[in-house]
Motif scaffolding. Sequence first.
Motif, mmCIF file in Angstrom:
data_model
loop_
_atom_site.group_PDB
_atom_site.id
_atom_site.type_symbol
_atom_site.label_atom_id
_atom_site.label_comp_id
_atom_site.label_asym_id
_atom_site.label_seq_id
_atom_site.Cartn_x
_atom_site.Cartn_y
_atom_site.Cartn_z
ATOM 1 N N ILE A 70 74.483 -31.735 97.136
ATOM 2 C CA ILE A 70 73.935 -31.977 95.788
ATOM 3 C C ILE A 70 72.420 -31.792 95.738
ATOM 4 C CG2 ILE A 70 75.746 -33.648 95.175
ATOM 5 C CD1 ILE A 70 73.324 -35.758 95.278
ATOM 6 N N CYS A 106 69.372 -33.188 92.860
ATOM 7 C CA CYS A 106 69.320 -34.176 91.771
ATOM 8 C C CYS A 106 67.897 -34.340 91.257
ATOM 9 C CB CYS A 106 69.855 -35.516 92.275
ATOM 10 S SG CYS A 106 70.008 -36.745 90.983
ATOM 11 N N ALA A 121 72.366 -34.540 88.204
ATOM 12 C CA ALA A 121 72.656 -34.056 89.559
ATOM 13 C C ALA A 121 73.464 -32.764 89.446
ATOM 14 C CB ALA A 121 73.441 -35.106 90.331
ATOM 15 N N ALA A 151 76.170 -30.695 91.638
ATOM 16 C CA ALA A 151 77.020 -30.765 92.817
ATOM 17 C C ALA A 151 77.621 -29.389 93.063
ATOM 18 C CB ALA A 151 78.129 -31.792 92.613
ATOM 19 N N PRO A 185 81.040 -35.973 93.236
ATOM 20 C CA PRO A 185 80.098 -35.703 92.144
ATOM 21 C C PRO A 185 80.139 -36.777 91.055
ATOM 22 C CG PRO A 185 81.219 -33.679 92.781
ATOM 23 C CD PRO A 185 81.871 -34.785 93.557
ATOM 24 N N ALA A 195 76.992 -40.043 89.849
ATOM 25 C CA ALA A 195 76.512 -40.516 88.547
ATOM 26 C C ALA A 195 76.883 -41.979 88.319
ATOM 27 C CB ALA A 195 77.082 -39.644 87.432
ATOM 28 N N THR A 254 76.330 -35.457 86.200
ATOM 29 C CA THR A 254 76.501 -34.535 87.322
ATOM 30 C C THR A 254 77.163 -33.271 86.802
ATOM 31 O OG1 THR A 254 76.834 -36.366 88.858
ATOM 32 C CG2 THR A 254 77.459 -34.179 89.615
ATOM 33 N N THR A 294 74.073 -40.745 96.576
ATOM 34 C CA THR A 294 73.380 -41.440 95.496
ATOM 35 C C THR A 294 72.554 -42.611 96.042
ATOM 36 O OG1 THR A 294 73.769 -41.846 93.148
ATOM 37 C CG2 THR A 294 75.021 -43.227 94.686
#
Lengths: 248, 765
Positions: B295, B297, B316, B318, B332, B336, B352, B373
Amino acid sequence: MPILAFRLAAPEMLVDLKYVEGLDRIAIDKDGVTLGAKVRWCDIEADERLATAHPLLAEAIRHVAHYQIRNRGTVGGSLAHADPAAEMPGIAVTCDAVLTLAGPTGERQVAAAGFFEGALQTSLAADELITQVHLPAWPAARRWGFREFARRRGDFALAGIAAFYDVDPRGRAVDPHIGVIGASDRPRRLARAEAALSGKVVDSASIAEAAAAASAEVDPPSDIHAPADYRRALVATMVERALAHAAR
Amino acid sequence: MSVRPANSFIGSPIERVEDLRFLRGRGTYVSDLNRPNQLHAVLLRSPEAHGRLRGIDCTRALALPGVHAVIKASDLGARVPHIPLRLQPLPQLEPFHQPMLAFDKVRYVGEPLAVVIADSAGIAEDALELIDVSIDPLPAITDKSSADAAAAVLFESHGSNRAMVWTATRGDADAAFASADLVLKESFRVQRHAAMFMEPRGFVAEWDVESERLTVWGAAKVAWTNRRILATAMEIPETSVEMIEVDVGGGFGSRGEFYPEDYLIPAASRIVGRPIKWTEDRREHLMCANHARDIECDVEMAVAKDGRILGLRGMAYADIGAYFRTNGSVGPRNVAQFMSGPYKIENIHLQTTQLTTNKTPSGTYRGPGRFETDFIRERMIDLAAKKLGIDGVAMRRLNLVADADMPYPLASITPYDSSTELDSGDYHHVFDLCLEKFGWNEKSALQGKLIDGRYHGLSVGSFIEGGAAGPKEDARLVLETDGSLTVYLGSSAVGQGLQTIMTQIAADAMEFPFERIRVLHGSTSHVTEGFGSYHSRSTVMGGSAILLAADKLKAMIRESAASKLGCAASEVQIDGETVVTKGASHPLAGLADKPLEAEATFFNKKYTYAYGTQAAHVSVDPGTGHVQVHDYLSVEDVGRMINPLTLHGQAIGGIVQGLGGTFLEHLIYDEHGQLLTGSLADYLMPTASDFPVIRSITLELKPSPNNPLGAKGAGEGGIIPVGGIIANAVANALSHLDVQPMELPLSPPRVWRLIRDAQEAKRSM
């Protein structure tokens, strides 16, 4: 073996040297250390004589791969494979070693410096076999250092330095040898770094000069593990640390 | 619901009953199995990342002695079956499902093109080299920028490489940002890596021509779902398929999801009419099994000047690879939904975007989305604290969700709407205990210090781990006529010590001796339905089902005993070997003429949230960029511990995997979509000697209110915060240079470059 497993090479014939006699001896005399081609890393580790007969060799081999590989990997195999980051070829080149190659027409002797021609490339002919490698005698007072850096212990070095020199009565370095692995297409000595050290007292100033010279004279590759500029800087760090160890 | 009141097995450090077998080399893995008359399969895989498939010429391969067949897409029927989604099966994602064999386009290196069947795997591999594949290459899409530049799109009917967007919302993010004293905006990246279990995948499939029944050995994780997918693809009734679970060498979310081979090997057995065996090699595993974590972000944090986090906002991206596989959206989506973690962040708008690229499709890997995350969130907290000139420790304490706020709702996610809430916990207590046990106060003198050429740094951070996914799990308990107990379960063993844990729970629930219990799991013939092992759910779901079934079975035993002993059922006591009433007893053996059976289902809609705090002490070598971990401590509250030994192993193992993802593991592609890390010499795993100093403390502070055990899923936790905690420790070690890692992995060249760039920036100031 990985090359075979990945089907990158498919030789028609594989010869197992296991039953060939006389290639597995470590001979130590006044002329130096002679390693048979079938000497394994664990044999070098276990040979207590090498701590004084060739401490640089003993130290470098401690960095070779992992336990299982040290029990199987051999001096001859490593020299013939000629990985640019491997320790044994690096020690052979740094220490002015001489390899004995046997072929159908007899034996020949080759200096390690001329033996390695590039990554995985040597001057060994298809019908030749490495039988031994000879490392010249090691004076007891010789100063030495070995440093390498790998992602994990036992991985191929991103860069490594083997260094030694003798000391004259006034404390100056005589005939310094500085060899690098992992930072060019083959192991090599670093002439400018050696020149920077030669005839000088090995202190932080001369070490810094040698490190800078080494860094400038290598032409390292970029690959997924490290870019060239990192390897170049790492060579300087390894020179600093190997020489600091030598001068300790 | 009653369990043994004293001397319970639950909570005891019982050694794994599996271990004697495994450690003596007596496990039975799928490649240990051989069927009479068996042939071997090897897959022909795409050498190109993106292109139109023009033809596959097998003439020379078929002429090789020992080759029996080469199965291509055209041999699979009028329409090539595709792999459906197991989780979040949104209809708009149907165009992105993976075909079992590529037929019009190839979309990643390693995509299956054909199956070679031969007398041995060696002959089949020889045959691969005799197959001529014709592919017209298309530009390879390998990252976000090339996906957006769209020199080519993977799915022309969709018209874009942006497949879909997840949106997590809570409160009013824009209002929070408008009122914030500080708005911090940063960009982060987490590298593609994957679950690298020790034993690669494999199957033996046997189609019985006479009975038209299929048996598949090698099922794992979600055998019932996979049976449904397989039966549908093969157009046979589910009841004609038996999936058999054998020992497996690890799963971590990846093994046991439905892959093309899950269909191709059984289908090949039906086509050829003989049993077929396939074993994945490591190179195949690296380029075919699910990838994860890839990812980028852009995120904003709104903060009040006292350090209160007011809101999170951001997008983000992914990179999910070439197709949406069974659980490809979970990571993904989690990025979020779970960015707020254990902190009270009332206003959230996080999205995402899932991008399709010419790389291996992705799926879940231990702590999916959460590892990523948490890296972002914990970094943002430290960056914000630094900007505000406040202490990161104090800022975390200020923002942790308080016990009084429980249950605390997290952001809701859409589409495939879901809402969830933190169930229980004393986050502050665990946070402070971690600092105390870590020796934070004593060690803080080391923060940023240069000692023997290395800069030392410390950090601390908190996390949550979701567990216990529904909808339900089945358990069937059988009192055999010899008085022993057999437990049949829908959960699967993927190395987590399932057999031990379920035996402990059954032993307490039935008040039975440990040795008199046998647990059978994971195979589709055992219980009506099973949901398997994912989302740290087995202990909670399977364990709770055992409790329910045990209540039923005990009632049946009391009834039987009552008629035998001539008393009321309520007067009967079961003590493990015998049934007892006033003045009379009868052994359980022979209590009934036939086995007594009870099946029960535990239903669950609410997740459990185990939580914890971890702290690290690292040092950085500026000459090499090497980061050494000197101390790593995890303190976690799991509500109720079934087995401290196995849980401890899970925590330590998870942390080691997290350190692998933080420092070492990276699936690297070149701009042509070729995978450059095709072996474990290039894809670096942590080994036993790399990270020796990891400590784990597990607590039973706050049981989950959502299941009768009070347990919380806890198989993934350790891995979740590691990236963020280590990156913060590195930043703290190098605070004199203001080095701020925004990307993983923290490989030596990356750390070295951060240091060098910071030094140059300082010099030019």
